[in-house]
Design a protein around this motif. Sequence first.
Motif, mmCIF file in Angstrom:
data_model
loop_
_atom_site.group_PDB
_atom_site.id
_atom_site.type_symbol
_atom_site.label_atom_id
_atom_site.label_comp_id
_atom_site.label_asym_id
_atom_site.label_seq_id
_atom_site.Cartn_x
_atom_site.Cartn_y
_atom_site.Cartn_z
ATOM 1 N N ALA A 45 0.832 -1.201 0.000
ATOM 2 C CA ALA A 45 0.000 0.000 0.000
ATOM 3 C C ALA A 45 0.867 1.252 0.000
ATOM 4 C CB ALA A 45 -0.927 -0.002 1.207
ATOM 5 N N THR A 46 0.322 2.321 -0.561
ATOM 6 C CA THR A 46 1.021 3.596 -0.644
ATOM 7 C C THR A 46 0.233 4.670 0.093
ATOM 8 O OG1 THR A 46 -0.098 4.299 -2.667
ATOM 9 C CG2 THR A 46 1.904 2.939 -2.915
ATOM 10 N N LEU A 47 0.867 5.810 0.268
ATOM 11 C CA LEU A 47 0.173 6.955 0.854
ATOM 12 C C LEU A 47 -1.026 7.344 -0.003
ATOM 13 C CD1 LEU A 47 -0.068 9.216 2.950
ATOM 14 C CD2 LEU A 47 1.558 10.549 1.569
ATOM 15 N N ASP A 48 -0.882 7.290 -1.316
ATOM 16 C CA ASP A 48 -2.005 7.603 -2.197
ATOM 17 C C ASP A 48 -3.166 6.639 -1.973
ATOM 18 O OD1 ASP A 48 -0.666 9.742 -3.301
ATOM 19 O OD2 ASP A 48 -0.024 8.668 -5.103
ATOM 20 N N ASP A 49 -2.865 5.369 -1.718
ATOM 21 C CA ASP A 49 -3.914 4.396 -1.439
ATOM 22 C C ASP A 49 -4.675 4.765 -0.169
ATOM 23 O OD1 ASP A 49 -3.195 2.849 -3.667
ATOM 24 O OD2 ASP A 49 -1.820 1.612 -2.494
ATOM 25 N N GLN A 50 -3.928 5.159 0.847
ATOM 26 C CA GLN A 50 -4.590 5.524 2.102
ATOM 27 C C GLN A 50 -5.410 6.797 1.933
ATOM 28 O OE1 GLN A 50 -2.067 5.488 5.587
ATOM 29 N NE2 GLN A 50 -1.880 3.264 5.516
ATOM 30 N N ALA A 51 -4.865 7.772 1.227
ATOM 31 C CA ALA A 51 -5.622 9.007 0.991
ATOM 32 C C ALA A 51 -6.895 8.719 0.207
ATOM 33 C CB ALA A 51 -4.750 10.017 0.256
ATOM 34 N N ALA A 52 -6.807 7.804 -0.752
ATOM 35 C CA ALA A 52 -7.986 7.452 -1.545
ATOM 36 C C ALA A 52 -9.052 6.800 -0.671
ATOM 37 C CB ALA A 52 -7.592 6.523 -2.685
ATOM 38 N N ALA A 53 -8.650 5.986 0.297
ATOM 39 C CA ALA A 53 -9.610 5.357 1.202
ATOM 40 C C ALA A 53 -10.331 6.402 2.050
ATOM 41 C CB ALA A 53 -8.902 4.348 2.098
ATOM 42 N N VAL A 54 -9.596 7.412 2.493
ATOM 43 C CA VAL A 54 -10.212 8.482 3.274
ATOM 44 C C VAL A 54 -11.186 9.275 2.405
ATOM 45 C CG1 VAL A 54 -9.785 10.586 4.584
ATOM 46 C CG2 VAL A 54 -8.252 8.626 4.851
ATOM 47 N N LEU A 55 -10.784 9.593 1.183
ATOM 48 C CA LEU A 55 -11.663 10.353 0.292
ATOM 49 C C LEU A 55 -12.915 9.565 -0.053
ATOM 50 C CD1 LEU A 55 -9.192 12.128 -2.147
ATOM 51 C CD2 LEU A 55 -10.392 13.076 -0.177
#
Length: 228
Positions: A45-55
């Motif tokens: 997982a990447t930071l972008d993946d985590q940000a996408a989950a929050v969004l």
Amino acid sequence: MDILLIAGLWLDGSAWDDVVPALEALGHRPVPIMLPGQGDGSASATLDDQAAAVLAAVDSASGNPMVVGHSAACTLAWLAADARPERVAKVAFVGGFPAAGGQPYADFFELKDGVMPFPGWGPFEGPDSADLGEEARRDFASAAIPVPAGVTKGVVRLTDERRFSVPVLVVCPEFTPAQAQEWIAAGDVPELGRAEHLELVDIDSGHWPMITKPAELARILAAAAPEA
């Protein structure tokens, strides 16, 4: 109101288990967010993946939610405000501050085999962990989830200055509101130096109030939640 809860490093959504019923009793709909790489078994997982989950959680919320980030995840909450300034009603930072654009998300401890494991209690001795008993420490350490390097070393990208108009609450556990104000005034927390609506509230706990003071943390969050 929907209150989205994002746990910090080494934690999954179960970190909020004792906060959820307290918020529900106060009339809110708490939504712990499962972060890729922290509870789903993914080591890539990447930071972008985590940000996408929050969004995704913001976009599926009923009305405009309050987004709560703990520790390093304060940055994830702020990324949501940056990406959805018209949708995020308020951001709450618990025990941390958002990283500035261009900075790594959480490059704090040594990586091993592509992940950042919990480093033990040494770095957190003192006010951070003073209110955690031995059993709580053992439980935390045994359940700690190594965080993928793609998350910890991900570069924070902030693009929309409308984020500064999103109201911000800073919950101050192991530090005081006065200390936080000093750091902000000194330029140590540049993102909050430009926040247009900033509130700081004290909580008498260590770094993990969702574990040691869940009811009090829920009361603080509920009291700060905008009217839906």
